[in-house]
Motif scaffolding. Structure first.
Motif, mmCIF file in Angstrom:
data_model
loop_
_atom_site.group_PDB
_atom_site.id
_atom_site.type_symbol
_atom_site.label_atom_id
_atom_site.label_comp_id
_atom_site.label_asym_id
_atom_site.label_seq_id
_atom_site.Cartn_x
_atom_site.Cartn_y
_atom_site.Cartn_z
ATOM 1 N N LEU A 203 0.822 -1.211 0.000
ATOM 2 C CA LEU A 203 0.000 0.000 0.000
ATOM 3 C C LEU A 203 0.855 1.260 0.000
ATOM 4 O O LEU A 203 0.545 2.248 -0.676
ATOM 5 N N ASN A 204 1.950 1.219 0.757
ATOM 6 C CA ASN A 204 2.846 2.381 0.805
ATOM 7 C C ASN A 204 3.685 2.510 -0.453
ATOM 8 O O ASN A 204 3.999 3.620 -0.884
ATOM 9 N N LEU A 205 4.014 1.373 -1.048
ATOM 10 C CA LEU A 205 4.815 1.390 -2.275
ATOM 11 C C LEU A 205 4.037 2.012 -3.433
ATOM 12 O O LEU A 205 4.621 2.470 -4.421
ATOM 13 N N ALA A 206 2.719 2.047 -3.316
ATOM 14 C CA ALA A 206 1.883 2.640 -4.363
ATOM 15 C C ALA A 206 2.061 4.154 -4.445
ATOM 16 O O ALA A 206 1.780 4.762 -5.479
ATOM 17 N N ARG A 207 2.530 4.760 -3.340
ATOM 18 C CA ARG A 207 2.678 6.221 -3.354
ATOM 19 C C ARG A 207 4.100 6.686 -3.038
ATOM 20 O O ARG A 207 4.380 7.892 -3.067
ATOM 21 N N LEU A 208 4.984 5.729 -2.749
ATOM 22 C CA LEU A 208 6.359 6.089 -2.399
ATOM 23 C C LEU A 208 7.353 5.272 -3.217
ATOM 24 O O LEU A 208 7.027 4.176 -3.691
ATOM 25 N N GLN A 209 8.571 5.768 -3.347
ATOM 26 C CA GLN A 209 9.627 5.030 -4.028
ATOM 27 C C GLN A 209 10.123 3.897 -3.130
ATOM 28 O O GLN A 209 10.018 3.960 -1.904
ATOM 29 N N SER A 210 10.684 2.869 -3.758
ATOM 30 C CA SER A 210 11.137 1.697 -2.991
ATOM 31 C C SER A 210 12.254 2.030 -2.004
ATOM 32 O O SER A 210 12.461 1.304 -1.028
ATOM 33 N N GLN A 211 12.979 3.146 -2.253
ATOM 34 C CA GLN A 211 14.071 3.534 -1.358
ATOM 35 C C GLN A 211 13.613 4.524 -0.282
ATOM 36 O O GLN A 211 14.434 4.985 0.518
#
Length: 301
Positions: A203-211
């Motif tokens: 869910l967080n990866l949908a709005r943030l970069q993997s790093q």
């Protein structure tokens, strides 16, 4: 003042019960006819016994279950179901020893992995005053239920019903003077935490970069959880881990679909009353759904 809803519910309940009785009576008549046509066929006896039991006619049910056992060929797989159902019928009739005998036959020399069988026999032993045998069966049931919760028998047994049963068994043992040790961390709790954390990461990866630090924090949590899982007892198949993750992702997708849909029940969706389809908020939900679908694909065999 008349409680209309309550009276309506009572009336509906009576009608439902009457309909069920009609259906069961019709079933009994149909299976009776089948038995007349072929008295040596065990299947109609089994189904008629189930109908009798559902009607509360436990003595007739016992008679038919006994006939199934008498002529059991083993071809149709009714043996275990018959012993279990007859034990329940004997229990209803107050014939505890006969019920215990059927359960002992069912559990067998190879020891069944069905916690329900041990639980029922434990209850019957307890009601018969045989405390020692009751405790022994409750202990076996506790062990099996913990294994269910830990995913030893795959995810199908990791049901909240079994966790409730486990709590009840431990309470029963405690009341009987048996010291019960409840583990602080179990394989099951780690598995569920992994599934929840994997979904939160997606869910967080949908709005943030993997790093991004938030995503990296989830990565660190997962790394620690997987290390814990390696050291737990009992060990579980990777299929269990993957199934739990996929199931948690599916559940979250269903929630997102409801949130994203034009209506929720009969009311307009709150999101779509505030935002247009091209709004970034709606876009995030769509991205989250895509990330969860990707997570599911990664956890399919």
């Amino acid at each position: 003042m008349i409680d209309v809803d309550h009276n309506t519910q009572q009336s509906s309940g009576k009608i439902f019960q009457q309909d069920c009785k009609k259906d069961l009576s019709a079933a009994v008549a149909a299976f009776t006819q089948a038995i007349k046509l072929n008295p040596k066929a065990e299947e109609p006896y089994y189904h008629r016994a189930n109908a009798y039991a559902a009607m509360g006619n436990y003595q007739a049910a016992v008679t038919d279950y006994t006939e199934v056992i008498r002529q059991n060929t083993g071809r149709l797989g009714f043996s275990s179901g018959t012993y279990w159902n007859r034990a329940r019928a004997y229990e209803k009739l107050g014939e505890k020893q006969k019920a215990i005998s059927d359960l002992t036959q069912l559990i067998g020399k190879n020891k069944s992995s069905n916690a329900d069988e041990y639980l029922l026999r434990a209850n019957l032993y307890k009601a018969s005053g045989n405390k020692e045998s009751a405790i022994a069966d409750y202990k076996i049931a506790e062990k099996l239920l913990q294994q269910y919760a830990d995913g030893v028998f795959d995810t199908g047994m990791m049901d909240t019903r079994y966790q409730q049963m486990l709590d009840q068994v431990r309470n029963e043992l405690s009341n009987m003077g048996v010291a019960v040790t409840v583990p602080k961390t179990t394989t099951g709790t780690i598995l569920h935490t992994i599934a929840k954390t994997e979904v939160e990461r997606a869910l967080n990866l949908a709005r943030l970069q993997s790093q991004h630090p938030i995503v990296k924090n989830f990565d660190a949590q997962l790394q620690d959880l997987y290390k814990q899982l390696v050291n737990t007892q009992p060990q579980v198949d990777q299929k269990v881990v993957k199934n739990l993750i996929a199931n948690a992702a599916y559940e979250k997708i269903d929630n997102l679909k409801i949130e994203r849909s034009p209506t929720v029940g009969r009311s307009p969706s709150q999101l779509l009353t505030k935002y247009t389809l091209d709004s970034p908020i709606i876009g995030v939900i769509d991205s989250q759904k895509s990330e969860l679908e990707s997570l599911i694909r990664r956890n399919k065999f």
